[in-house]
Write a protein that holds these residues in place. Structure first.
Motif, PDB file in Angstrom:
ATOM      1  N   ASN A  88       0.838  -1.206   0.000  1.00 33.28           N
ATOM      2  CA  ASN A  88       0.000   0.000   0.000  1.00 33.28           C
ATOM      3  C   ASN A  88       0.871   1.253   0.000  1.00 33.28           C
ATOM      4  N   GLU A  89       1.952   1.225   0.771  1.00 35.13           N
ATOM      5  CA  GLU A  89       2.842   2.380   0.858  1.00 35.13           C
ATOM      6  C   GLU A  89       3.653   2.555  -0.421  1.00 35.13           C
ATOM      7  N   THR A  90       4.103   1.453  -1.001  1.00 35.89           N
ATOM      8  CA  THR A  90       4.987   1.536  -2.170  1.00 35.89           C
ATOM      9  C   THR A  90       4.210   1.670  -3.476  1.00 35.89           C
ATOM     10  N   LEU A  91       3.105   0.951  -3.599  1.00 36.61           N
ATOM     11  CA  LEU A  91       2.392   0.875  -4.873  1.00 36.61           C
ATOM     12  C   LEU A  91       1.054   1.595  -4.873  1.00 36.61           C
ATOM     13  N   GLY A  92       0.479   1.790  -3.700  1.00 35.81           N
ATOM     14  CA  GLY A  92      -0.832   2.404  -3.633  1.00 35.81           C
ATOM     15  C   GLY A  92      -1.905   1.395  -3.280  1.00 35.81           C
ATOM     16  N   PRO A  93      -3.066   1.836  -2.808  1.00 37.01           N
ATOM     17  CA  PRO A  93      -4.099   0.923  -2.283  1.00 37.01           C
ATOM     18  C   PRO A  93      -4.821   0.098  -3.327  1.00 37.01           C
ATOM     19  N   VAL A  94      -4.814   0.543  -4.611  1.00 37.87           N
ATOM     20  CA  VAL A  94      -5.577  -0.207  -5.614  1.00 37.87           C
ATOM     21  C   VAL A  94      -4.658  -0.775  -6.702  1.00 37.87           C
ATOM     22  N   HIS A  95      -3.381  -0.823  -6.431  1.00 36.96           N
ATOM     23  CA  HIS A  95      -2.474  -1.497  -7.367  1.00 36.96           C
ATOM     24  C   HIS A  95      -2.828  -2.989  -7.385  1.00 36.96           C
ATOM     25  N   PRO A  96      -2.751  -3.661  -8.539  1.00 35.71           N
ATOM     26  CA  PRO A  96      -3.121  -5.079  -8.586  1.00 35.71           C
ATOM     27  C   PRO A  96      -2.411  -5.936  -7.545  1.00 35.71           C
ATOM     28  N   LEU A  97      -1.130  -5.666  -7.271  1.00 32.82           N
ATOM     29  CA  LEU A  97      -0.423  -6.471  -6.276  1.00 32.82           C
ATOM     30  C   LEU A  97      -0.987  -6.211  -4.868  1.00 32.82           C
ATOM     31  N   THR A  98      -1.402  -4.990  -4.598  1.00 29.99           N
ATOM     32  CA  THR A  98      -2.027  -4.686  -3.308  1.00 29.99           C
ATOM     33  C   THR A  98      -3.388  -5.374  -3.190  1.00 29.99           C
ATOM     34  N   LEU A  99      -4.148  -5.373  -4.293  1.00 27.74           N
ATOM     35  CA  LEU A  99      -5.456  -6.048  -4.284  1.00 27.74           C
ATOM     36  C   LEU A  99      -5.283  -7.547  -4.025  1.00 27.74           C
ATOM     37  N   ILE A 100      -4.255  -8.138  -4.615  1.00 29.72           N
ATOM     38  CA  ILE A 100      -4.004  -9.565  -4.391  1.00 29.72           C
ATOM     39  C   ILE A 100      -3.712  -9.818  -2.911  1.00 29.72           C
ATOM     40  N   ALA A 101      -2.876  -8.987  -2.321  1.00 29.93           N
ATOM     41  CA  ALA A 101      -2.553  -9.166  -0.896  1.00 29.93           C
ATOM     42  C   ALA A 101      -3.805  -9.057  -0.029  1.00 29.93           C
ATOM     43  N   LYS A 102      -4.692  -8.135  -0.362  1.00 29.48           N
ATOM     44  CA  LYS A 102      -5.935  -7.982   0.397  1.00 29.48           C
ATOM     45  C   LYS A 102      -6.827  -9.209   0.259  1.00 29.48           C
ATOM     46  N   ALA A 103      -6.776  -9.842  -0.914  1.00 24.17           N
ATOM     47  CA  ALA A 103      -7.579 -11.057  -1.104  1.00 24.17           C
ATOM     48  C   ALA A 103      -7.133 -12.171  -0.166  1.00 24.17           C
ATOM     49  N   TYR A 104      -5.858 -12.170   0.211  1.00 24.48           N
ATOM     50  CA  TYR A 104      -5.372 -13.187   1.145  1.00 24.48           C
ATOM     51  C   TYR A 104      -6.095 -13.097   2.480  1.00 24.48           C
ATOM     52  N   VAL A 105      -6.446 -11.869   2.894  1.00 27.30           N
ATOM     53  CA  VAL A 105      -7.146 -11.702   4.167  1.00 27.30           C
ATOM     54  C   VAL A 105      -8.474 -12.444   4.137  1.00 27.30           C
ATOM     55  N   SER A 106      -9.205 -12.283   3.033  1.00 25.13           N
ATOM     56  CA  SER A 106     -10.513 -12.937   2.917  1.00 25.13           C
ATOM     57  C   SER A 106     -10.374 -14.454   2.971  1.00 25.13           C
ATOM     58  N   GLU A 107      -9.278 -14.959   2.468  1.00 16.64           N
ATOM     59  CA  GLU A 107      -9.104 -16.414   2.396  1.00 16.64           C
ATOM     60  C   GLU A 107      -8.649 -17.000   3.726  1.00 16.64           C
ATOM     61  N   VAL A 108      -7.795 -16.263   4.461  1.00 13.20           N
ATOM     62  CA  VAL A 108      -7.122 -16.832   5.629  1.00 13.20           C
ATOM     63  C   VAL A 108      -7.766 -16.417   6.948  1.00 13.20           C
ATOM     64  N   ALA A 109      -8.463 -15.300   6.965  1.00 12.35           N
ATOM     65  CA  ALA A 109      -8.959 -14.730   8.230  1.00 12.35           C
ATOM     66  C   ALA A 109      -9.707 -15.769   9.059  1.00 12.35           C
ATOM     67  N   PRO A 110      -9.302 -15.966  10.324  1.00 11.16           N
ATOM     68  CA  PRO A 110      -9.998 -16.936  11.177  1.00 11.16           C
ATOM     69  C   PRO A 110     -11.331 -16.387  11.674  1.00 11.16           C
ATOM     70  N   GLY A 111     -12.245 -17.264  12.011  1.00 12.16           N
ATOM     71  CA  GLY A 111     -13.555 -16.856  12.516  1.00 12.16           C
ATOM     72  C   GLY A 111     -13.579 -16.879  14.033  1.00 12.16           C
ATOM     73  N   PRO A 112     -14.777 -16.786  14.649  1.00 14.32           N
ATOM     74  CA  PRO A 112     -16.073 -16.702  13.957  1.00 14.32           C
ATOM     75  C   PRO A 112     -16.540 -15.279  13.689  1.00 14.32           C
ATOM     76  N   GLU A 113     -15.946 -14.278  14.368  1.00 13.40           N
ATOM     77  CA  GLU A 113     -16.397 -12.905  14.163  1.00 13.40           C
ATOM     78  C   GLU A 113     -15.739 -12.345  12.926  1.00 13.40           C
ATOM     79  N   LEU A 114     -16.499 -12.269  11.824  1.00  8.65           N
ATOM     80  CA  LEU A 114     -15.906 -11.890  10.558  1.00  8.65           C
ATOM     81  C   LEU A 114     -16.615 -10.713   9.896  1.00  8.65           C
ATOM     82  N   ASP A 115     -17.419  -9.986  10.651  1.00 11.72           N
ATOM     83  CA  ASP A 115     -18.171  -8.887  10.031  1.00 11.72           C
ATOM     84  C   ASP A 115     -17.242  -7.846   9.415  1.00 11.72           C
ATOM     85  N   GLU A 116     -16.159  -7.547  10.133  1.00 13.79           N
ATOM     86  CA  GLU A 116     -15.221  -6.551   9.611  1.00 13.79           C
ATOM     87  C   GLU A 116     -14.564  -7.045   8.319  1.00 13.79           C
TER      88      GLU A 116
END
Length: 712
Positions: free
Chosen positions: A560-588
């Motif tokens: 995010n700091e080097t490339l910006g928040p919507v650079h494709p590589l930043t978007l890919i890294a953010k997708a990892y959160v959706s895949e790995v984030a533990p539950g059960p509280e996942l509203d955020e």
């Protein structure tokens, strides 16, 4: 004596004119005036084959031509030098003279003088008088007409072999190649172009099948090892009959400390620093004859091409020697300029020359490809002058880079990538062996990195791992271990290990690379952040989600700091959160996933692979948050999109189908869930094998859903 004298001398006589009394004594010694071959009734071959292996179809057709009453036929045995064309002709000659009731006539057609002398010897054998032969030799009558007149009137049927006719123009000039009702003609030649052989039947002679090639070694050196060991050496020699004969001859004639086939194979692979081509040539009976030496036989064809005005063929063959002997896409040669020695506008004619001389061949099916024998390529590569190697290697790397995309898309299967794989690694091996400039090594290493990424995104993880490991092994011989390209190759190896279900090994490798990146590149470098994501995946599969999430957030912050928040590589890294984030509280995390999908739609488009991945992860987040009713339509869309883009067997498609099955089961729709999971199990069994963790996990889920369906 004061008057003049008129005189004329005949034959060996001379005229002398003198003033005064002279006494002249002259002795005439008359010997045979003959410069032709000692015999045309015996094949002039360097080493007769012990047994002719394979060639069953060729010999069947040729033996049929020796039946009584058959004539007016020409057969051309063509192929790469050293493929055994002369051996086939020799075996046919033996059959003709001992079993078919024909006389055999053998002529060396490699050069005009040998051809002329041999054909006149044939005329003499078939009844030409001394006066007729003298007239033909002196040019007072057409020599070829005399020869074919004698052959036409032969009192016995015959077989005429014109051996080593690699320059067909020699046969055409003067009309030496004709047909006769009294016999058949067999020509051996490297020249494959049909235009040189009008009316002839062309028979291609190639390398031997593996089993037959092994038997050639066993024929010559029966005590050197087993058939399996012979097959391994035969593979290393490319199953080329000349190489097999030389190797077998070498093993058969050792006295002091005989080698086994295993010893010989070890030396071929560079044991004790030996040059493999020099080793093979040591089996020659006569090192003065170029045709009998592997290191020199190809030069005959190149010399012929140079004589035809195609010296560029030599430069093109040297370029081909930068790559492998596997099928090479012809498109790789497009624009492949190698300085003034091979300008772009001469590539087509140079390639045609190589094809005509059987130095390479055009494969008939599939993608248009060339195939050049491996021993030929190694032989040519060792003779390339050191001051030309760098330019050739740089050209070969440039052609590969133009073909291999820097950032390949995920695809279901791209056969073009698999065709390029051996050539990429062969080039890297060449540049390492040649000790060229580091910049050229880096170019070749970058080609290897692009290849590994392409293989990975093609879903061929085993090949990606093997290519990455080999590329690292080679590149480290010239580049430091902490060179960015070496580190990136190791990252890709770790990713492949992860996909292959070898999570513990993937963790170890990714951690090593992460430490090396931090040490040499810094903690904020993009390569370091990439290692963070790679390690996070392995930790996630090993059940260590908190550690994995720390690494993911570190990568997001850095990108995010080097490339910006919507650079494709930043978007890919953010997708990892959706895949790995533990539950059960996942509203955020669900809210973050929705924002990510929206950012992907706006930045890269709704059909981009990153967008598809984000939507798939969002559906899984909804499932893990207990919102299965919302997750179901998103999961169906994600599966349909992945299946349309990648096909049903692609790993991400199977992940999407697995997710859909899980959601259906949690909604109590077990029959539908079982149907989806059966497809996943069958596909993963076929693609990954029965022991892969993901296959085992899928089978467990399938059993569970069947059990739940069967409950009342």
């Amino acid at each position: 004596m004061t008057g003049g004298n008129d005189a004329r001398a005949d034959g060996q006589g001379r005229v002398y004119q003198a003033s005064g009394d002279q006494h002249i004594t002259e002795h005439h010694h008359h010997g045979p005036d003959w410069s032709g071959p000692d015999s045309v009734r015996r094949p002039a071959v360097g080493r007769a084959p012990v047994v002719l292996r394979d060639r069953t179809e060729e010999m069947r057709r040729l033996r049929a031509a020796l039946e009584p009453g058959v004539g007016n036929r020409v057969y051309v045995l063509h192929g790469l030098g050293g493929c055994g064309k002369t051996a086939v002709a020799y075996t046919l000659f033996d059959h003709a003279t001992h079993h078919a009731g024909r006389i055999g006539l053998w002529v060396n057609a490699s050069d005009p003088a040998s051809l002329r002398a041999g054909m006149l010897a044939v005329a003499a054998d078939r009844g030409a008088t001394d006066a007729e032969l003298m007239g033909a030799r002196s040019g007072l009558r057409p020599a070829a007409d005399l020869v074919w007149q004698c052959l036409d009137h032969s009192d016995q049927p015959w077989l005429l072999v014109l051996d080593n006719a690699d320059n067909p123009a020699i046969l055409r000039d003067g009309g030496w190649l004709r047909t006769s009702p009294a016999g058949i003609v067999v020509v051996t030649s490297r020249q494959a172009a049909a235009r040189w052989w009008p009316g002839a039947e062309l028979l291609h002679v190639g390398v031997l099948p593996r089993d037959e090639a092994a038997l050639v070694l066993r024929d010559l050196a029966p005590h050197a090892g087993t058939v399996d060991e012979a097959a391994l050496v035969a593979d290393r020699l490319g199953r080329l009959p000349l190489a097999l004969t030389l190797a077998g001859g070498f093993l058969a004639h050792q006295v002091i400390d005989p080698w086994t086939l295993a010893d010989y194979g070890h030396q071929l692979d560079g044991g004790d620093g030996r040059d493999p081509i020099e080793l093979i040539d040591q089996g020659a009976l006569d090192t003065s004859e170029s045709r009998h030496l592997l290191s020199r036989t190809w030069q005959l064809s190149l010399d012929a091409l140079a004589g035809q005005g195609l010296p560029e063929a030599n430069s093109l063959l040297r370029l081909l020697a930068c790559w492998a002997n596997d099928p090479l896409p012809v498109t790789l040669l497009s624009g492949a300029e190698v300085g003034s020695d091979l300008p772009v506008f001469r590539i087509e004619s140079a390639l045609r020359g190589l094809l005509d001389q059987s130095l390479t061949e055009l494969l008939p099916e599939g993608v248009s490809c060339l195939r050049t024998h491996g021993v030929l390529l190694d032989s040519v590569a060792r003779t390339i002058p050191s001051d030309q190697r760098e330019q050739l290697a740089a050209t070969a790397a440039r052609q590969l880079k133009a073909t291999l995309p820097e950032n390949p898309e995920r695809v279901a299967h791209d056969p073009h990538i698999n065709l390029l794989a051996p050539h990429v690694l062969a080039l890297l091996r060449r540049v390492v062996d040649w000790s060229v400039a580091q910049s050229v090594v880096e170019e070749a290493t970058e080609c290897s990195l692009r290849l590994v990424i392409a293989l990975h995104r093609d879903g061929d993880f085993s090949s990606a791992l093997a290519a990455a490991d080999r590329a690292v092994e080679l590149a480290k011989q010239c580049l430091p271990e902490d060179h960015p390209l070496v580190l990136r190759l190791r990252q890709r190896a770790g990713r492949a290990l992860y996909r292959l279900g070898r999570f513990e090994e993937a963790e170890v490798l990714h951690r090593q690379v992460l430490e090396a990146c931090e040490r040499s590149l810094g903690s904020a470098a993009l390569d370091t952040l990439e290692s963070c994501l790679g390690l996070s995946r392995a930790l996630w599969q090993l059940g260590r989600e908190p550690e994995a999430m720390q690494l993911i957030w570190r990568a997001i912050a850095g990108r995010n700091e080097t490339l910006g928040p919507v650079h494709p590589l930043t978007l890919i890294a953010k997708a990892y959160v959706s895949e790995v984030a533990p539950g059960p509280e996942l509203d955020e995390e669900v809210a973050m996933g929705q924002t990510l999908v929206a950012d992907c739609y706006r930045t890269v488009g709704e059909q981009h692979s990153i967008t598809l991945l984000a939507e798939l992860d969002q559906a899984d987040l909804l499932r893990r948050a207990g919102r299965n009713a919302e997750a179901l339509p998103t999961a169906r869309r994600a599966l349909a999109a992945h299946e349309q883009r990648y096909g049903g067997l692609y790993p991400i498609t199977l992940a999407a189908r697995t997710l859909l099955s899980n959601i259906l089961a949690e909604l109590g729709r077990y029959a539908e869930a079982i149907e989806q999971m059966e497809t996943v199990v069958n596909a993963r069994t076929d693609v990954l094998g029965t022991s892969h963790p993901w296959t085992v996990w899928s089978e467990g889920r399938l059993d569970e859903y069947r059990r739940l369906l069967s409950q009342p």
